[in-house]
Design an enzyme around this catalytic site. Structure first.
Site, PDB file in Angstrom:
ATOM      1  N   GLU A  76       0.653  -1.340   0.080  1.00 61.01           N
ATOM      2  CA  GLU A  76       0.034   0.098   0.050  1.00 61.01           C
ATOM      3  C   GLU A  76       0.934   1.396   0.075  1.00 61.01           C
ATOM      4  O   GLU A  76       0.779   2.239  -0.831  1.00 61.01           O
ATOM      5  CB  GLU A  76      -0.956  -0.143   1.352  1.00 61.01           C
ATOM      6  CG  GLU A  76      -1.758   1.031   1.120  1.00 61.01           C
ATOM      7  CD  GLU A  76      -3.182   0.555   0.566  1.00 61.01           C
ATOM      8  OE1 GLU A  76      -3.577  -0.615   0.848  1.00 61.01           O
ATOM      9  OE2 GLU A  76      -3.616   1.292  -0.171  1.00 61.01           O
ATOM     10  N   ASP A  80       1.471   4.232  -3.117  1.00 67.06           N
ATOM     11  CA  ASP A  80       1.163   5.568  -2.943  1.00 67.06           C
ATOM     12  C   ASP A  80       2.380   6.507  -3.452  1.00 67.06           C
ATOM     13  O   ASP A  80       2.230   7.293  -4.268  1.00 67.06           O
ATOM     14  CB  ASP A  80       0.540   5.484  -1.661  1.00 67.06           C
ATOM     15  CG  ASP A  80      -0.774   5.324  -1.214  1.00 67.06           C
ATOM     16  OD1 ASP A  80      -1.506   4.500  -1.873  1.00 67.06           O
ATOM     17  OD2 ASP A  80      -1.218   5.591   0.105  1.00 67.06           O
ATOM     18  N   SER A 281      -6.730   2.725  -4.111  1.00 72.99           N
ATOM     19  CA  SER A 281      -5.559   2.936  -3.636  1.00 72.99           C
ATOM     20  C   SER A 281      -4.403   3.384  -4.860  1.00 72.99           C
ATOM     21  O   SER A 281      -3.442   4.217  -4.487  1.00 72.99           O
ATOM     22  CB  SER A 281      -4.673   1.939  -2.870  1.00 72.99           C
ATOM     23  OG  SER A 281      -5.426   1.686  -1.667  1.00 72.99           O
TER      24      SER A 281
END
Lengths: 369, 172
Positions: A76, A80, A281
């Site tokens: 994650e 990002d 995401s």
């Protein structure tokens, strides 16, 4: 032909040229991570050396706020950081990391409190986390919503992922299901980003709905004025094919506001390029980086940054965005809706919002004072 | 009365396992969200600074200006601090806007301060957190000065990264 989404694929699809990189002195962008999610500087450097050859970029994060753990990097966090720095290329990037110093801390609340205590912050923040509205108290959501207002009046743009469960499903009773909105995506004072896929997954084609793209109507926040006419237009256009009224609150804040590709990304994590990474995401930092780039150009012209984006975004009425009109997202697997939530349609819809960014046109539209 | 978050879900998410009650002497950090002033003015200010047709567009506030707008009233600040101090809770820090107080206290004190709370430890993938398994309340005369207390109920939020591999193999 391509084997998945990389920075050059994104930049090609959204018409970003090699010249579309940041250069302003007082600009920055940020991502926030919660609980045991760390990015790795080595992964970021490798990602940029593999995929950043066609545009000028930074290969290091400018500032880490909080303490990075020593364990393995998280997918994650890597996603990002790698992608906000690909569209928001050459813009100094901050990572807020909230590992939960005390076991009783709420990492998301800690980030919110930090915003209230730091006078110099990046102008754009992207956050790829959320909870079901029904799992949170109304008092908590209302107060966090006020915190988003505090950020907005300071000129900060907050972008949240819309979620990865489509309209979601809440088994209210044994007999009755309803859709399940997600917070903070459902806050009227943030910009919520949904997801799309390429029509042909191996070519840079037009985009269709990614069936996981979160969207719907809040059960807590009423519909803000800035989106009332856009949502009314959607409800009128698709009246005959809408899910039953008992599944959603037609007067609630509707989301997402816009979208970007969310399917089939390449991410470098723990030194290994990993394919098939998907979710909002992915789309959220991509859009965040573009708005940071537009802020960059505005700052160079002596204009204020964009701040809370939605009032201006909705006034564009889809101008400068690629409208997504094909496909529907997931919802309850029951007799009434049979796994289907809302469907995309011309103009705004609760699956992909106004659509995906056509960067040069968006820049032109948002460079006006 | 006194239940600030009367509709808060206290169910434990499926991926977390309850390990047991925390030791009464264990230190917790709780966040007290004090009731703010002028939230309606804040909302209107946000509207005008974000509306491109408004003459105020882009005229953003500094943090100090936000603080003077929303800072809790002296009455609220005094009521909350007195209540905390009466339970021996003095190790607190505030923020610029003075609308959050972060306090360190033991689990034993927290359970007296916030009647109903029962602090438990939960585990997921080797990560440990402490939350209350039951709803908390505050005295009526303090309730009007607080929006909520953080650190009792909400589990860490989920990431929005989809696991499409499963869908892909299903489709295949």
């Amino acid at each position: 032909f391509h084997l998945g989404v990389t920075p050059s694929v994104l930049r090609a699809r959204y018409n970003m040229t090699a010249a579309d990189v940041g250069s302003a002195q007082n600009n920055s962008q940020a991502v926030a991570q919660f609980l045991e999610q760390y990015y790795s500087p080595a992964d970021l450097a490798e990602f940029m050396s593999l995929y950043g050859g066609s545009f000028q970029h930074l290969s290091k994060v400018d500032r880490v706020v909080g303490t990075q753990g020593t364990g393995k990097a998280g997918l994650e966090a890597s996603l990002d950081v790698e992608y906000i720095m690909s569209t928001g290329a050459s813009i100094p990037t901050w990572v807020f990391t909230n590992p939960g110093r005390h076991e009783s801390q709420e990492p998301f609340l800690r980030w919110v409190v930090l915003l209230s205590n730091m006078s110099d912050l990046p102008w754009v923040h992207t956050i790829s986390y959320g909870d079901d509205e029904d799992s949170l108290s109304t008092a908590y959501m209302q107060r966090i919503n006020t915190e988003f207002m505090k950020a907005g009046v300071r000129g900060l743009s907050l972008l949240f992922a819309s979620g990865d469960s489509g309209a979601g499903c809440w088994h209210m009773t044994k007999e009755q299901n309803s859709f399940r909105p997600s917070f903070p995506a459902s806050s009227p004072y943030v910009t919520t980003v949904g997801g799309t896929s390429f029509k042909n997954p191996f070519k840079v084609t037009y985009e269709v709905t990614d069936y996981i793209s979160g969207g719907g109507f809040s059960n807590v926040f009423k519909m803000p004025d800035y989106q009332a006419s856009a949502v009314a237009g959607y409800l009128k256009t698709v009246a005959a094919t809408l899910p039953p009224k008992s599944y959603f609150n037609v007067s609630g804040r509707a989301y997402p506001d816009m979208a970007a590709l969310s399917d089939n990304y390449w991410v470098v994590v723990n030194r290994v390029p990993v394919p098939w990474v998907s979710g909002t995401s992915a789309s959220t930092p991509v859009v965040g980086g573009m708005f940071a780039l537009i802020n960059d150009k505005r700052l160079m012209k002596g204009l204020p940054v964009l701040g809370f984006l939605n009032p201006r975004l909705y006034k564009l009425k889809g101008q400068a965005l690629f409208d997504v009109t094909e496909g529907c997202h997931l919802a309850c697997l029951d007799e009434q809706v049979q796994g289907q939530g809302f469907c995309s349609a011309p103009a705004w819809d609760p699956v992909t919002g106004w659509g995906t960014p056509n960067y040069p046109e968006l820049l032109t539209a948002l460079l006006a004072p | 009365s006194g239940y600030l978050e009367y509709d808060q879900n206290v169910l434990v998410p499926a991926d977390w396992t309850r390990v047991g009650r925390v030791n009464p002497t264990e230190k917790l950090e709780l966040t007290f969200a004090l009731t703010q002033q002028n939230v309606d003015v804040l909302e209107e200010t946000l509207r005008v600074v974000s509306d491109p047709d408004s003459p105020q567009y882009g005229k953003y506030l500094q943090l100090e200006e936000v603080a003077s707008l929303v800072r809790p009233s002296d009455v609220s600040q005094k009521a909350v601090r007195s209540w905390l101090q009466s339970h021996g809770v003095t190790n607190c820090s505030t923020v610029h806007t003075q609308d959050f107080l972060q306090c360190n206290l033991t689990a034993e004190v927290a359970e007296v301060l916030l009647p109903g709370s029962k602090f438990q430890r939960y585990l997921r993938d080797g990560h440990s957190i402490v939350r209350s398994s039951a709803p908390y309340s505050v005295p009526d005369d303090v309730a009007q000065h607080l929006d909520f207390v953080g650190g009792l109920h909400r589990f860490p939020p989920r990431g929005h990264k989809a696991s499409k591999e499963m869908h892909r193999s299903d489709n295949t």
